[in-house]
Design an enzyme around this catalytic site. Structure first.
Site, PDB file in Angstrom:
ATOM      1  N   ARG A 235      -4.221   3.220  17.424  1.00 56.28           N
ATOM      2  CA  ARG A 235      -4.994   2.605  16.331  1.00 56.28           C
ATOM      3  C   ARG A 235      -4.722   3.412  15.070  1.00 56.28           C
ATOM      4  NH1 ARG A 235      -7.537  -1.263  14.141  1.00 56.28           N
ATOM      5  NH2 ARG A 235      -9.318  -2.288  15.105  1.00 56.28           N
ATOM      6  N   LYS A 236      -5.372   3.015  13.954  1.00 52.47           N
ATOM      7  CA  LYS A 236      -5.231   3.795  12.729  1.00 52.47           C
ATOM      8  C   LYS A 236      -5.800   5.203  12.906  1.00 52.47           C
ATOM      9  CE  LYS A 236      -8.043   2.856   9.232  1.00 52.47           C
ATOM     10  NZ  LYS A 236      -9.055   2.200   8.317  1.00 52.47           N
TER      11      LYS A 236
ATOM     12  N   GLY B 210     -16.900  -5.899   2.011  1.00 54.47           N
ATOM     13  CA  GLY B 210     -16.941  -7.341   2.239  1.00 54.47           C
ATOM     14  C   GLY B 210     -17.168  -7.789   3.664  1.00 54.47           C
TER      15      GLY B 210
ATOM     16  N   ARG C 124       0.863  -1.205   0.000  1.00 51.88           N
ATOM     17  CA  ARG C 124       0.000   0.000   0.000  1.00 51.88           C
ATOM     18  C   ARG C 124       0.886   1.237   0.000  1.00 51.88           C
ATOM     19  NH1 ARG C 124      -4.073   0.490   4.862  1.00 51.88           N
ATOM     20  NH2 ARG C 124      -5.375  -0.926   3.633  1.00 51.88           N
TER      21      ARG C 124
ATOM     22  N   CYS D 209     -14.516  -0.786   4.786  1.00 48.91           N
ATOM     23  CA  CYS D 209     -13.536  -0.110   3.932  1.00 48.91           C
ATOM     24  C   CYS D 209     -14.198   0.471   2.672  1.00 48.91           C
ATOM     25  CB  CYS D 209     -12.439  -1.073   3.512  1.00 48.91           C
ATOM     26  SG  CYS D 209     -11.633  -1.881   4.893  1.00 48.91           S
ATOM     27  N   GLY D 210     -15.260  -0.161   2.198  1.00 47.89           N
ATOM     28  CA  GLY D 210     -15.976   0.332   1.006  1.00 47.89           C
ATOM     29  C   GLY D 210     -17.041   1.361   1.352  1.00 47.89           C
TER      30      GLY D 210
HETATM   31 FE1  SRM Z   1      -9.692  -0.805   5.395  1.00 46.29          FE
HETATM   32  C1  SRM Z   1      -8.519  -3.176   7.482  1.00 46.29           C
HETATM   33  C2  SRM Z   1      -8.532  -2.448   2.741  1.00 46.29           C
HETATM   34  C3  SRM Z   1     -10.169   1.976   3.494  1.00 46.29           C
HETATM   35  C4  SRM Z   1     -11.709   0.482   7.830  1.00 46.29           C
HETATM   36  N1  SRM Z   1      -8.640  -2.494   5.172  1.00 46.29           N
HETATM   37  C5  SRM Z   1      -8.221  -3.327   6.166  1.00 46.29           C
HETATM   38  C6  SRM Z   1      -7.275  -4.394   5.635  1.00 46.29           C
HETATM   39  C7  SRM Z   1      -5.878  -3.883   5.805  1.00 46.29           C
HETATM   40  C8  SRM Z   1      -7.459  -5.749   6.344  1.00 46.29           C
HETATM   41  C9  SRM Z   1      -6.451  -6.767   5.930  1.00 46.29           C
HETATM   42  O1  SRM Z   1      -5.365  -6.807   6.495  1.00 46.29           O
HETATM   43  O2  SRM Z   1      -6.744  -7.538   5.031  1.00 46.29           O
HETATM   44  C10 SRM Z   1      -7.730  -4.425   4.149  1.00 46.29           C
HETATM   45  C11 SRM Z   1      -6.686  -4.829   3.134  1.00 46.29           C
HETATM   46  C12 SRM Z   1      -7.317  -5.705   2.088  1.00 46.29           C
HETATM   47  C13 SRM Z   1      -6.531  -5.752   0.820  1.00 46.29           C
HETATM   48  O3  SRM Z   1      -5.789  -6.723   0.583  1.00 46.29           O
HETATM   49  O4  SRM Z   1      -6.717  -4.849   0.007  1.00 46.29           O
HETATM   50  C14 SRM Z   1      -8.315  -3.033   3.987  1.00 46.29           C
HETATM   51  N2  SRM Z   1      -9.293  -0.286   3.515  1.00 46.29           N
HETATM   52  C15 SRM Z   1      -8.910  -1.147   2.545  1.00 46.29           C
HETATM   53  C16 SRM Z   1      -8.982  -0.490   1.180  1.00 46.29           C
HETATM   54  C17 SRM Z   1      -7.927  -1.007   0.192  1.00 46.29           C
HETATM   55  C18 SRM Z   1     -10.398  -0.708   0.601  1.00 46.29           C
HETATM   56  C19 SRM Z   1     -10.526  -0.358  -0.857  1.00 46.29           C
HETATM   57  O5  SRM Z   1     -10.778  -1.294  -1.633  1.00 46.29           O
HETATM   58  O6  SRM Z   1     -10.375   0.792  -1.236  1.00 46.29           O
HETATM   59  C20 SRM Z   1      -8.846   0.984   1.587  1.00 46.29           C
HETATM   60  C21 SRM Z   1      -7.406   1.425   1.687  1.00 46.29           C
HETATM   61  C22 SRM Z   1      -7.294   2.880   2.012  1.00 46.29           C
HETATM   62  C23 SRM Z   1      -5.880   3.380   1.977  1.00 46.29           C
HETATM   63  O7  SRM Z   1      -5.406   3.670   0.876  1.00 46.29           O
HETATM   64  O8  SRM Z   1      -5.265   3.490   3.044  1.00 46.29           O
HETATM   65  C24 SRM Z   1      -9.470   0.925   2.972  1.00 46.29           C
HETATM   66  N3  SRM Z   1     -10.683   0.962   5.655  1.00 46.29           N
HETATM   67  C25 SRM Z   1     -10.852   1.925   4.704  1.00 46.29           C
HETATM   68  C26 SRM Z   1     -11.862   2.849   5.133  1.00 46.29           C
HETATM   69  C27 SRM Z   1     -12.436   3.995   4.302  1.00 46.29           C
HETATM   70  C28 SRM Z   1     -11.799   5.329   4.524  1.00 46.29           C
HETATM   71  O9  SRM Z   1     -10.705   5.448   5.090  1.00 46.29           O
HETATM   72  O10 SRM Z   1     -12.430   6.278   4.088  1.00 46.29           O
HETATM   73  C29 SRM Z   1     -12.298   2.421   6.376  1.00 46.29           C
HETATM   74  C30 SRM Z   1     -13.429   3.042   7.225  1.00 46.29           C
HETATM   75  C31 SRM Z   1     -13.037   4.365   7.777  1.00 46.29           C
HETATM   76  C32 SRM Z   1     -12.251   4.280   9.043  1.00 46.29           C
HETATM   77  O11 SRM Z   1     -11.175   3.665   9.052  1.00 46.29           O
HETATM   78  O12 SRM Z   1     -12.697   4.853  10.026  1.00 46.29           O
HETATM   79  C33 SRM Z   1     -11.554   1.230   6.688  1.00 46.29           C
HETATM   80  N4  SRM Z   1     -10.023  -1.239   7.347  1.00 46.29           N
HETATM   81  C34 SRM Z   1     -10.947  -0.634   8.157  1.00 46.29           C
HETATM   82  C35 SRM Z   1     -10.976  -1.324   9.411  1.00 46.29           C
HETATM   83  C36 SRM Z   1     -11.845  -0.948  10.645  1.00 46.29           C
HETATM   84  C37 SRM Z   1     -11.088   0.015  11.503  1.00 46.29           C
HETATM   85  C38 SRM Z   1     -11.475   0.002  12.961  1.00 46.29           C
HETATM   86  O13 SRM Z   1     -11.265   1.027  13.629  1.00 46.29           O
HETATM   87  O14 SRM Z   1     -11.934  -1.028  13.462  1.00 46.29           O
HETATM   88  C39 SRM Z   1     -10.066  -2.391   9.317  1.00 46.29           C
HETATM   89  C40 SRM Z   1      -9.727  -3.439  10.402  1.00 46.29           C
HETATM   90  C41 SRM Z   1      -8.658  -2.945  11.323  1.00 46.29           C
HETATM   91  O15 SRM Z   1      -8.017  -1.929  11.102  1.00 46.29           O
HETATM   92  O16 SRM Z   1      -8.469  -3.643  12.317  1.00 46.29           O
HETATM   93  C42 SRM Z   1      -9.498  -2.310   7.993  1.00 46.29           C
HETATM   94 FE1  SF4 Z   2     -13.599  -6.113   5.154  1.00 49.11          FE
HETATM   95 FE2  SF4 Z   2     -12.062  -4.069   4.457  1.00 49.11          FE
HETATM   96 FE3  SF4 Z   2     -11.390  -6.538   3.762  1.00 49.11          FE
HETATM   97 FE4  SF4 Z   2     -13.443  -5.297   2.584  1.00 49.11          FE
HETATM   98  S1  SF4 Z   2     -11.270  -4.745   2.462  1.00 49.11           S
HETATM   99  S2  SF4 Z   2     -13.450  -7.356   3.295  1.00 49.11           S
HETATM  100  S3  SF4 Z   2     -14.321  -4.187   4.326  1.00 49.11           S
HETATM  101  S4  SF4 Z   2     -11.496  -5.657   5.836  1.00 49.11           S
END
Ligand code: SRM
Ligand code: SF4
Length: 536
Positions: free
Chosen positions: A182-183, A443, A68, A448-449
């Site tokens: 956290r993030k 998903g 990333r 994240c979506g």
């Molecule tokens: Fe996300 C975790 C993908 C935007 C909330 N997110 C993950 C992980 C890293 C989980 C993992 O290890 O597999 C996903 C990686 C999957 C992969 O292989 O792609 C993942 N998040 C994404 C992306 C790629 C979704 C997308 O298809 O666009 C986005 C990457 C953004 C970036 O460039 O940094 C992405 N994630 C978001 C957003 C939307 C936003 O930021 O506007 C959110 C909700 C907003 C927020 O964070 O408040 C989001 N992601 C999460 C969470 C829940 C966070 C929490 O506080 O619990 C997780 C789980 C975690 O962090 O433990 C997570």
């Molecule tokens: Fe769940 Fe984020 Fe993975 Fe989508 S990319 S399946 S919302 S953790």
């Protein structure tokens, strides 16, 4: 600062491993990991700490990592794009890239043995993936048409870059901010349409004018501050006003102050309750604000009475005039943000041949090519790539957003991207729409979506059908973006994905004015017959 190492007994397992060895330490060990190979690596280094350099172990595809990046304001150059494409090219069919919901890009298929070479290449073209995962500040979003839009209030590009430089020590890694609870998400809006979804960030700045108090009707530009927005599996909150206004010069300082407060006082015991809003809940907004002011070294002015977000959100797809006479920016739709190496080479070529070599990403997972002169526009629009990456896609396709889903993400409860595309295609074949409808897929409940910002949000879940567990969704509706943004809520639970299409069809007909094609055909032919009668 709290001495994290001395209080490990009350800490969750993530806090413990962070206290034992800072995530950023892996930056100095990349050569060693490359020589060792992924199977022989320490598991915590491999599965967690590597995320501090933006490298994600994928349990779904072991040995093929995801990388990333960080792209401040979602902007990159054609040579940077070409470098990313070249990194992917060596992995052939194993590799793809995704534009993310934070104006960013992720590369797939990366092998650990290639990391030293990949980091060198990234460094040469000024790209970094540092601190882009785990307990770090995510890519900082800014207005996607900053510096191009005649109606913009503030060009966000420079301040977004300055914030990233402060947080990451100019991309080299910064131990000051490598152990947050956290993030953390930061966004800066520069226009009137809230193109960054300010309301879903831990810290956001939205344009607002302050009366200067000296001269009548003289107004100073700055930002109202919002804090605490976030989505998680347990809780989703829109950001709330801090009742504070800052001038552009103080934005970086406020980011630093808020991050220091979060780092030093944010809750670390329960990982499900560690985002900034939990600290604000515990302290109350007033105490939080006072602590931020202490770190900033000065008082914050009260918020301006109103902010300037008074437009509906634009998606930037299509051809638009820039504020610079004779130039255009063109927004291309990238279906669910998925790109392959050859697409990226081609996008880089188009940006160079027709524009200034610049490429931008949007939070809707699409791209913008700016600075195309009048004289080149018509030829640009005939480029074959625009047949796939359209400037005028269908009204459902246009606004489709999807997270990664089960193809690569081990949290996923369902497959998302391909399913999303298939269902949209079928719906567009069945229905006639008069306006775009924003459908977001995610998903799992991590969101994240961003299903809560969508007109129709679909969140993956498991449901039982005929005694078997099958992939399903909970349906969200009512998300509003742009002016008066607010989050949608879950309206229907547990629909098996295989039964979803007719349900979506009904929702589109009942709530968004869609018409079945057959019925529309009959109505249209009645109308034209009636017109014929009148004309005769
Ligand atoms: Fe996300 C975790 C993908 C935007 C909330 N997110 C993950 C992980 C890293 C989980 C993992 O290890 O597999 C996903 C990686 C999957 C992969 O292989 O792609 C993942 N998040 C994404 C992306 C790629 C979704 C997308 O298809 O666009 C986005 C990457 C953004 C970036 O460039 O940094 C992405 N994630 C978001 C957003 C939307 C936003 O930021 O506007 C959110 C909700 C907003 C927020 O964070 O408040 C989001 N992601 C999460 C969470 C829940 C966070 C929490 O506080 O619990 C997780 C789980 C975690 O962090 O433990 C997570
Ligand atoms: Fe769940 Fe984020 Fe993975 Fe989508 S990319 S399946 S919302 S953790």
């Amino acid at each position: 600062m709290t001495d994290i190492a001395t209080t490990t007994t009350s800490l969750n397992k993530f806090e413990k491993f962070k206290a034992e060895k800072d995530g950023l330490a892996v930056k100095g060990e990349i050569e060693k990991f490359a020589a060792l190979g992924w199977e022989a690596m320490d598991e915590i280094d491999r599965d967690h700490r590597l995320k501090w350099v933006g490298v994600f172990f994928r349990p779904v595809t072991p040995g093929k990592f995801m990388m990333r990046m960080r792209l401040p304001n979602g902007i990159l150059t054609s040579s940077q794009m070409r470098t990313l494409a070249a990194v992917m090219q060596r992995y052939g069919d194993d590799s793809s890239a995704d534009i993310t919901t934070r104006q960013n890009i992720q590369l797939r298929g990366i092998r650990i043995e290639d990391l030293p070479d990949i980091f060198n290449r990234l460094h040469t073209v000024g790209l970094t993936s540092i601190q882009s995962g785990m307990d770090n500040v995510r890519n900082i979003t800014g207005d996607p048409v900053a510096g191009l839009d005649a109606d913009e209030l503030y060009d966000t590009r420079e301040v977004v870059q300055q914030i990233q430089d402060m947080i990451t020590n100019k991309g080299e890694g910064n131990p000051e901010f490598s152990n947050l609870p956290r993030k953390f998400n930061i966004a800066i809006a520069g226009g009137r349409d809230n193109s960054v979804h300010a309301e879903i960030n831990d810290l956001a700045f939205v344009p607002a004018f302050k009366e200067d108090g000296k001269e009548l009707s003289s107004r100073i530009f700055g930002f109202n501050i919002l804090v605490g927005g976030f989505f998680s599996a347990k809780r989703c909150e829109a950001a709330i006003p801090l009742n504070a206004w800052v001038s552009p010069e103080d934005v970086v300082g406020v980011c630093r102050a808020v991050l220091e407060v979060f780092r030093d006082y944010g809750p670390r015991a329960n990982r499900q309750k560690s985002r900034l809003m939990w600290l604000i809940d515990e302290w109350g907004l007033e105490k939080f604000r006072q602590e931020v002011e202490k770190r900033l070294g000065k008082s914050l002015l009260p918020a301006a009475a109103k902010d300037e977000i008074d437009w509906e959100k634009r998606d930037h797809i299509g051809v638009y005039k820039q504020k610079q006479p004779g130039l255009h920016y063109v927004g291309l739709h990238i279906p669910v943000g998925r790109l392959y190496a050859e697409d990226m080479f081609e996008i880089a070529r188009l940006a160079e041949v027709y524009g200034s070599g610049e490429i931008r990403f949007t939070v809707e997972q699409n791209i913008i090519i700016p600075n195309i002169p009048d004289s080149r526009l018509a030829t640009f629009l005939t480029e074959p790539l625009l047949e796939r990456f359209s400037i005028d896609p269908g009204l459902l396709t246009r606004s489709l957003v999807s997270c990664t889903g089960a193809q690569f993400c081990n949290f996923a409860l369902i497959e998302t991207k391909n399913r999303a595309l298939g269902i949209i295609k079928a719906l567009e074949a069945e229905l006639i729409l008069t306006a775009n409808v924003r459908i977001h897929w995610t998903g799992c409940p991590n969101s994240c979506g961003q299903p809560q910002v969508a007109d129709i949000g679909l969140m993956g879940t498991k449901v039982r059908k005929n005694g078997k567990a099958v992939e399903g969704v909970d349906i969200y509706m009512g998300g509003k973006v742009g002016k008066d943004a607010h989050l949608g809520a879950c309206v229907i639970k547990g629909i098996p994905c295989e039964d979803l299409q007719p349900i979506l069809q009904n929702l589109l007909i009942e709530h968004f004015g869609a018409k079945p094609r057959q019925e529309a055909l009959v109505t249209n032919s009645l109308v034209s017959r009636a017109q014929l009668t009148v004309n005769n």
